[in-house]
Design a protein around this motif. Structure first.
Motif, PDB file in Angstrom:
ATOM      1  N   GLU A 277       0.816  -1.223   0.000  1.00 54.17           N
ATOM      2  CA  GLU A 277       0.000   0.000   0.000  1.00 54.17           C
ATOM      3  C   GLU A 277       0.849   1.272   0.000  1.00 54.17           C
ATOM      4  OE1 GLU A 277      -0.346  -2.425   2.408  1.00 54.17           O
ATOM      5  OE2 GLU A 277      -0.800  -1.540   4.372  1.00 54.17           O
ATOM      6  N   LEU A 278       2.123   1.155   0.415  1.00 51.54           N
ATOM      7  CA  LEU A 278       2.991   2.345   0.401  1.00 51.54           C
ATOM      8  C   LEU A 278       3.104   2.888  -1.028  1.00 51.54           C
ATOM      9  CD1 LEU A 278       5.058   4.141   2.088  1.00 51.54           C
ATOM     10  CD2 LEU A 278       6.807   2.731   1.014  1.00 51.54           C
ATOM     11  N   PHE A 279       3.303   1.983  -1.994  1.00 52.42           N
ATOM     12  CA  PHE A 279       3.454   2.429  -3.385  1.00 52.42           C
ATOM     13  C   PHE A 279       2.094   2.717  -4.021  1.00 52.42           C
ATOM     14  CE2 PHE A 279       7.169  -0.199  -2.363  1.00 52.42           C
ATOM     15  CZ  PHE A 279       8.110   0.816  -2.402  1.00 52.42           C
ATOM     16  N   GLU A 280       1.071   1.931  -3.638  1.00 51.64           N
ATOM     17  CA  GLU A 280      -0.268   2.210  -4.185  1.00 51.64           C
ATOM     18  C   GLU A 280      -0.657   3.641  -3.830  1.00 51.64           C
ATOM     19  OE1 GLU A 280      -2.104  -2.314  -4.060  1.00 51.64           O
ATOM     20  OE2 GLU A 280      -2.535  -0.942  -2.413  1.00 51.64           O
ATOM     21  N   LYS A 281      -0.402   3.994  -2.579  1.00 50.91           N
ATOM     22  CA  LYS A 281      -0.766   5.329  -2.114  1.00 50.91           C
ATOM     23  C   LYS A 281       0.202   6.389  -2.615  1.00 50.91           C
ATOM     24  CE  LYS A 281      -2.844   6.598   2.131  1.00 50.91           C
ATOM     25  NZ  LYS A 281      -2.877   6.554   3.577  1.00 50.91           N
ATOM     26  N   GLY A 282       1.496   6.095  -2.540  1.00 52.35           N
ATOM     27  CA  GLY A 282       2.525   7.087  -2.862  1.00 52.35           C
ATOM     28  C   GLY A 282       2.702   7.264  -4.359  1.00 52.35           C
ATOM     29  N   THR A 283       3.077   6.200  -5.038  1.00 59.34           N
ATOM     30  CA  THR A 283       3.346   6.276  -6.481  1.00 59.34           C
ATOM     31  C   THR A 283       2.064   6.586  -7.235  1.00 59.34           C
ATOM     32  OG1 THR A 283       5.064   4.634  -6.096  1.00 59.34           O
ATOM     33  CG2 THR A 283       4.440   5.014  -8.389  1.00 59.34           C
ATOM     34  N   GLY A 284       0.942   6.019  -6.766  1.00 59.13           N
ATOM     35  CA  GLY A 284      -0.360   6.349  -7.342  1.00 59.13           C
ATOM     36  C   GLY A 284      -1.030   5.167  -8.020  1.00 59.13           C
ATOM     37  N   GLU A 285      -2.306   4.963  -7.669  1.00 61.28           N
ATOM     38  CA  GLU A 285      -3.026   3.780  -8.137  1.00 61.28           C
ATOM     39  C   GLU A 285      -3.305   3.750  -9.630  1.00 61.28           C
ATOM     40  OE1 GLU A 285      -5.489   1.810  -4.495  1.00 61.28           O
ATOM     41  OE2 GLU A 285      -5.977   3.867  -5.085  1.00 61.28           O
ATOM     42  N   THR A 286      -3.240   4.923 -10.305  1.00 56.89           N
ATOM     43  CA  THR A 286      -3.531   4.912 -11.740  1.00 56.89           C
ATOM     44  C   THR A 286      -2.258   4.904 -12.585  1.00 56.89           C
ATOM     45  OG1 THR A 286      -3.658   7.321 -11.816  1.00 56.89           O
ATOM     46  CG2 THR A 286      -5.726   6.145 -11.450  1.00 56.89           C
ATOM     47  N   THR A 287      -1.090   4.867 -11.942  1.00 56.89           N
ATOM     48  CA  THR A 287       0.158   4.904 -12.714  1.00 56.89           C
ATOM     49  C   THR A 287       0.457   3.532 -13.324  1.00 56.89           C
ATOM     50  OG1 THR A 287       1.432   4.293 -10.762  1.00 56.89           O
ATOM     51  CG2 THR A 287       1.175   6.650 -11.187  1.00 56.89           C
ATOM     52  N   ASP A 288       1.237   3.527 -14.404  1.00 50.64           N
ATOM     53  CA  ASP A 288       1.669   2.259 -15.007  1.00 50.64           C
ATOM     54  C   ASP A 288       2.491   1.459 -14.002  1.00 50.64           C
ATOM     55  OD1 ASP A 288       0.425   2.894 -17.321  1.00 50.64           O
ATOM     56  OD2 ASP A 288       2.235   3.378 -18.472  1.00 50.64           O
TER      57      ASP A 288
ATOM     58  N   GLY B 132       1.396 -13.750   5.293  1.00 45.54           N
ATOM     59  CA  GLY B 132       0.126 -13.376   4.660  1.00 45.54           C
ATOM     60  C   GLY B 132       0.023 -11.900   4.323  1.00 45.54           C
ATOM     61  N   ARG B 133       1.146 -11.198   4.331  1.00 43.97           N
ATOM     62  CA  ARG B 133       1.134  -9.757   4.092  1.00 43.97           C
ATOM     63  C   ARG B 133       1.546  -9.451   2.645  1.00 43.97           C
ATOM     64  NH1 ARG B 133       3.023  -4.571   7.386  1.00 43.97           N
ATOM     65  NH2 ARG B 133       1.739  -3.433   5.931  1.00 43.97           N
ATOM     66  N   SER B 134       0.869  -8.512   2.020  1.00 45.33           N
ATOM     67  CA  SER B 134       1.230  -8.164   0.645  1.00 45.33           C
ATOM     68  C   SER B 134       2.415  -7.193   0.654  1.00 45.33           C
ATOM     69  CB  SER B 134       0.038  -7.518  -0.069  1.00 45.33           C
ATOM     70  OG  SER B 134       0.450  -7.149  -1.369  1.00 45.33           O
ATOM     71  N   LEU B 135       3.508  -7.639   0.037  1.00 45.50           N
ATOM     72  CA  LEU B 135       4.734  -6.840   0.006  1.00 45.50           C
ATOM     73  C   LEU B 135       5.117  -6.557  -1.441  1.00 45.50           C
ATOM     74  CD1 LEU B 135       6.810  -8.835   2.647  1.00 45.50           C
ATOM     75  CD2 LEU B 135       5.432  -6.796   3.027  1.00 45.50           C
ATOM     76  N   THR B 136       5.885  -5.518  -1.641  1.00 48.74           N
ATOM     77  CA  THR B 136       6.304  -5.158  -2.998  1.00 48.74           C
ATOM     78  C   THR B 136       7.777  -4.776  -2.999  1.00 48.74           C
ATOM     79  OG1 THR B 136       4.107  -4.466  -3.692  1.00 48.74           O
ATOM     80  CG2 THR B 136       5.944  -3.450  -4.849  1.00 48.74           C
ATOM     81  N   LEU B 137       8.503  -5.313  -3.999  1.00 50.17           N
ATOM     82  CA  LEU B 137       9.897  -4.900  -4.185  1.00 50.17           C
ATOM     83  C   LEU B 137       9.857  -3.465  -4.692  1.00 50.17           C
ATOM     84  CD1 LEU B 137      11.462  -7.975  -6.030  1.00 50.17           C
ATOM     85  CD2 LEU B 137      11.436  -7.471  -3.589  1.00 50.17           C
ATOM     86  N   ARG B 138      10.568  -2.571  -4.082  1.00 52.58           N
ATOM     87  CA  ARG B 138      10.408  -1.142  -4.410  1.00 52.58           C
ATOM     88  C   ARG B 138      10.612  -0.859  -5.903  1.00 52.58           C
ATOM     89  NH1 ARG B 138      15.909  -0.008  -1.286  1.00 52.58           N
ATOM     90  NH2 ARG B 138      17.234  -0.861  -2.902  1.00 52.58           N
ATOM     91  N   PRO B 139       9.612  -0.210  -6.521  1.00 51.15           N
ATOM     92  CA  PRO B 139       9.766   0.187  -7.920  1.00 51.15           C
ATOM     93  C   PRO B 139      10.410   1.566  -8.027  1.00 51.15           C
ATOM     94  CG  PRO B 139       7.504   0.545  -7.218  1.00 51.15           C
ATOM     95  CD  PRO B 139       8.233   0.007  -6.020  1.00 51.15           C
ATOM     96  N   GLU B 140      10.428   2.289  -6.916  1.00 50.99           N
ATOM     97  CA  GLU B 140      11.052   3.611  -6.865  1.00 50.99           C
ATOM     98  C   GLU B 140      11.346   3.895  -5.405  1.00 50.99           C
ATOM     99  OE1 GLU B 140       8.996   7.165  -7.043  1.00 50.99           O
ATOM    100  OE2 GLU B 140       7.023   6.380  -6.596  1.00 50.99           O
ATOM    101  N   TYR B 141      12.042   4.979  -5.157  1.00 46.35           N
ATOM    102  CA  TYR B 141      12.542   5.212  -3.816  1.00 46.35           C
ATOM    103  C   TYR B 141      11.732   6.232  -3.010  1.00 46.35           C
ATOM    104  CZ  TYR B 141      16.201   4.807  -0.404  1.00 46.35           C
ATOM    105  OH  TYR B 141      16.893   4.520   0.727  1.00 46.35           O
ATOM    106  N   THR B 142      11.122   7.181  -3.720  1.00 48.33           N
ATOM    107  CA  THR B 142      10.537   8.347  -3.057  1.00 48.33           C
ATOM    108  C   THR B 142       9.559   7.976  -1.913  1.00 48.33           C
ATOM    109  OG1 THR B 142      10.827   9.426  -5.181  1.00 48.33           O
ATOM    110  CG2 THR B 142       9.526  10.616  -3.553  1.00 48.33           C
ATOM    111  N   PRO B 143       8.549   7.108  -2.141  1.00 48.25           N
ATOM    112  CA  PRO B 143       7.638   6.796  -1.034  1.00 48.25           C
ATOM    113  C   PRO B 143       8.361   6.161   0.160  1.00 48.25           C
ATOM    114  CG  PRO B 143       6.695   6.090  -3.115  1.00 48.25           C
ATOM    115  CD  PRO B 143       8.131   6.453  -3.390  1.00 48.25           C
TER     116      PRO B 143
END
Ligand code: HAM
Length: 420
Positions: free
Chosen positions: A51-62, A76-87
């Motif tokens: 959710e850090l990237f969904e919220k930060g990077t933006g849900e409508t971004t590619d 059971g937690r949804s994790l994401t390998l960082r696609p960018e650093y800012t968030p």
């Protein structure tokens, strides 16, 4: 069991020792450069809550809709390998209340990012970014300072044929009325847009400007631009930003369609592109994101920064010939081997690179190995040398050989290294 060999994953690549030298040089210059402007390194984890990237990077971004490496861990937690650093930096500031420190805070970072993008030249699934972020400074002088810092870095590393593109994407005040106008124009052009952009018309028409499909690009040329719809404050900020760039004597191009592919930008956006890069021509991109921390439920601290793709950056930094200088020890017989081992230790303790090999080999083959490895000096140890504690020192670059005492030998090598 299958005998098929396992290769590197598509879109990832090994950085081999010959290339690593360049990475190390460019990283070292880059870090030292940022420190000159008061930046300090901050390191955060490779994976974060999705959710850090969904919220930060933006849900409508590619990046979020198509490119994230998201997985559910054993808890059971949804994790994401960082696609960018800012968030991640924004989260870290909030976690550690770093905003209570004197502002502005300046941070930099170098590390791997992950995006499930279509691999091509200059576009990878694991790539590296060098990223800088500044928090707590609203003055447009900082916007110009970071562009100047990037430009200065490129010049230091002799990168040529670059262009600086700048724009303003407005704020919460001027964006909504502009959005409405843009949506109207996009709706009229809907039939000519790709499927993806047709969805964007309703979701976030600004993202149509990110589309690389030719017909969409052509259509988007007629859409109204945010630059023509800025509120007084944003226009003032943009003019002052450009004014400071003029003060630095930096040439730039105003690109009204430069909205960048991420949702968080407010006011300033910019990119530095290179005509030497091909289709993926952005060496770096960034901008202001004054609302992100507040939207994360944190304090109202504004931010601005940029990220540069290391792979693209390295491909436009010219190579520099560096000479690796080291000592190779060749020996004959067991007593000489032991003397050689002791000597290798001594040489390394003197902070000089030294190699010695252990397989039983003739002197001739040891010398030819030293030659192949491009050794700068070869020390030859035989029975006489061990007994007299004097050694044959061969300078491979000059082709000269002399007999020297142990201390004299190290002093000579040290002197030669010093004088280059
Ligand atoms: P970005 O434009 O998504 O911005 O990425 C910045 C740079 O990373 C690009 O200009 C490019 O050089 C490199 N890059 C991006 N994707 C790839 C890829 N798949 N393969 C190779 N290189 C790539 C950001 O990431 C923002 N976080 C920048 C920022 C910092 N804005 C404010 N602060």
């Amino acid at each position: 069991m299958s005998t098929k060999t396992i290769s590197a994953i598509k879109g990832t690549k090994d950085i081999l020792p010959e290339e690593v030298r360049k990475w190390q040089r460019v990283e070292a210059v880059t870090k030292a450069h940022f420190e000159l402007y008061g930046y300090r390194e901050i390191r955060t984890p490779v994976f974060e809550a999705t959710e850090l990237f969904e919220k930060g990077t933006g849900e409508t971004t590619d990046v979020v809709t198509k490119e994230m490496y998201t997985f559910v861990d054993k808890g059971g937690r949804s994790l994401t390998l960082r696609p960018e650093y800012t968030p991640s930096v924004v989260r870290s500031i909030m976690d550690h209340s770093l905003h209570l420190k004197p502002q502005p805070m300046r941070y930099y970072f170098i590390g791997p990012m992950f995006r499930f993008d279509k691999p091509q030249k200059g576009r990878y699934r694991q790539f590296h970014q060098v990223d800088i972020e500044v928090f707590g400074e609203k003055d447009p002088a900082i916007d110009a300072e970071i562009v100047e810092m990037a430009d200065h870095l490129l010049k230091r590393l002799k990168v040529v044929d670059t262009e600086i593109l700048v724009n303003s994407v407005g704020c919460r005040v001027c964006r909504p009325p502009y959005h409405a106008k843009l949506k109207q124009a996009a709706e009229q052009a809907k039939e000519d847009l790709c499927e993806d952009c047709q969805r964007k018309v309703d979701l976030n028409p600004l993202r149509i400007f990110d589309c690389k499909v030719d017909s969409c690009r052509q259509r988007a040329k007629d859409f109204p631009t945010i630059t023509d719809h800025l509120c007084e404050e944003c226009l003032g900020h943009f003019k002052a930003f450009c004014g400071y760039l003029d003060l630095y004597g930096i040439s730039y191009e105003i690109e009204p369609r430069l909205v960048r592919g991420l949702d968080y930008y407010t006011k300033t956006t910019f990119e530095i592109i290179s005509s030497r890069l091909g289709a993926q021509d952005a060496i770096l991109g960034g901008g202001r994101y004054d609302d992100m921390m507040k939207e994360f439920g944190g304090p109202d601290v504004c931010g601005i920064g940029f990220a540069m793709g290391m792979e693209r950056f390295l491909s436009v930094v010219p190579d520099e010939k560096t000479k690796e200088r080291f000592v190779f020890i060749a020996y004959m017989g067991e007593a000489a081997k032991k003397a050689g081992l002791q000597l290798a230790r001594e040489v390394r303790q003197e902070n000089l690179e030294c190699l010695i090999e252990y397989r039983e080999k003739s002197l001739k083959s040891q010398l030819s190995r030293a030659n192949k490895l491009n050794a700068s000096w070869v020390v030859i140890i035989g029975e006489d040398e061990v007994n007299n504690d004097r050694y044959q020192l061969k300078d491979m670059e000059r082709g000269e050989q002399e007999e020297v005492a142990r201390e004299e030998m190290i002093a000579k090598i040290r002197q030669a290294v010093k004088s280059g």
